[in-house]
Design an enzyme around this catalytic site. Sequence first.
Site, PDB file in Angstrom:
ATOM      1  N   SER A   1      -1.884  -4.461  10.270  1.00 21.84           N
ATOM      2  CA  SER A   1      -1.667  -3.636   9.080  1.00 21.84           C
ATOM      3  C   SER A   1      -0.701  -2.484   9.285  1.00 21.84           C
ATOM      4  CB  SER A   1      -3.003  -3.071   8.592  1.00 21.84           C
ATOM      5  OG  SER A   1      -3.564  -2.199   9.568  1.00 21.84           O
TER       6      SER A   1
ATOM      7  N   HIS B   1      -5.046  -8.562   5.694  1.00 18.41           N
ATOM      8  CA  HIS B   1      -3.725  -8.227   5.147  1.00 18.41           C
ATOM      9  C   HIS B   1      -2.878  -9.476   4.915  1.00 18.41           C
ATOM     10  CE1 HIS B   1      -4.152  -3.842   5.472  1.00 18.41           C
ATOM     11  NE2 HIS B   1      -4.909  -4.129   6.516  1.00 18.41           N
TER      12      HIS B   1
ATOM     13  N   LYS C   1      -7.756  -5.955  -1.433  1.00 17.45           N
ATOM     14  CA  LYS C   1      -6.317  -5.751  -1.256  1.00 17.45           C
ATOM     15  C   LYS C   1      -5.575  -6.708  -2.193  1.00 17.45           C
ATOM     16  CE  LYS C   1      -6.543  -3.514   3.231  1.00 17.45           C
ATOM     17  NZ  LYS C   1      -7.986  -3.212   3.211  1.00 17.45           N
TER      18      LYS C   1
END
Length: 417
Positions: free
Chosen positions: A153, A181, A212
């Site tokens: 990340s 991610h 996310k």
Amino acid sequence: CHNANTNSQMQVTGWCSNDYLSMAQHPKVVGAMVKTAQETGTGAGGTRNISGTNHNHVLLERELADLHGKEAALVFTSCYVANETTLTTMSKMLPDSILYSDQFNHASMIQGIRNGTWQKKIYRHNDLDHLESLLKQAPIEQNKVVAFESVNSMEGTIAPMADITYLAEKYNALTFCDEVHAVGMYGKRGGGVGQRDGVEDRIDIISGTLGKAFGVMGGYVAGSAAYIDAMRSVCPGFIFTTAIPPPVASAALASIRHLKESKEERIQMHSNAKVLQARLRQMGFPMLPTVSHVTPVLVGDATKCKQVTDKLLHEYGIYVQPINYPTVPKGTERLRITPNPVHSKEMMDHLLQALDNIWVELDLPRNVLPPELASDPAVDGILDVSIEELSIGSDACYSFFAENEHFGALPEAVASA
């Protein structure tokens, strides 16, 4: 945005959100949440094992298992909780075990590993030779787990998934991969880098987030039915906390289903990231050698990093959060920029002009690329990758630093962290 101290308002363009695909505003996702809230109310009403499991939780877990090609999945209140509690629990269920951890693993994984009862060995970031040297020291029959992130990340690096799974199989180790991610953004259906690279079926346990790219909140693990049943039965982080609200589960379900079918969001996000990175390189901004959508620009000083972001916000209406210690090692303070599908060319122009002005004002260093490397056609929005490659986040989308890594800003503090 609102200033709580002055009660004033201003228009701000965000460039650091982890809502990578802008799914938090997608009509399908918002609609699903509203509809379910009207039908079921706002809260789960209990823990998952005592009245807190709703039909939406069950459907969500089935969808997540299917997304990753696993037998089952289990949803937690966040992926921090999912990583921490499952890794700690695994250590207690695997007697005399060894955990091999990538040195740049997320804090949630580190905490779960620290709380565990296994031996702990740390291998240098994405260093296959170092990992193998550690694996071969243990008897083949000893319980082992290799834990790593697919997309890092803060550095923007991507794990060599096929090679790690090969070593795990060679030395009889399980694999635990954090795809936080990557889910939603990589692979034909948004299953992550493992799906993109064709090794998803060789990864034993996958963890991911709903907060996310999927635009909601919550975390999960996916794996074999036996593994998920064990975690459901004994994980404190699952058993002793209130379940995520049914509207949240419903919204996440809608987001995952949409991104399994739609390529549009991935294509636009990877396009924007590729163009932005090319333009940053051309202008001499010192980027860490990213091979993903994560776009880290090195400042290298905590005070100046905060000055850069303060100026961006107050003088240009741009929000980028400074990334300082302890999130990253001292001396590697950076801007972590994350393009998304709704960033326009005008927004990108404004960001780059603002950064250019601030870099001059604060006398920050730049990297000068040779002319043949600075003349990337992506600077002018001309992409040398296919739509299909963009739709899966192919490594061809981010090949510059893979081919020219020595041009990345990689201070000793990063290399030896």
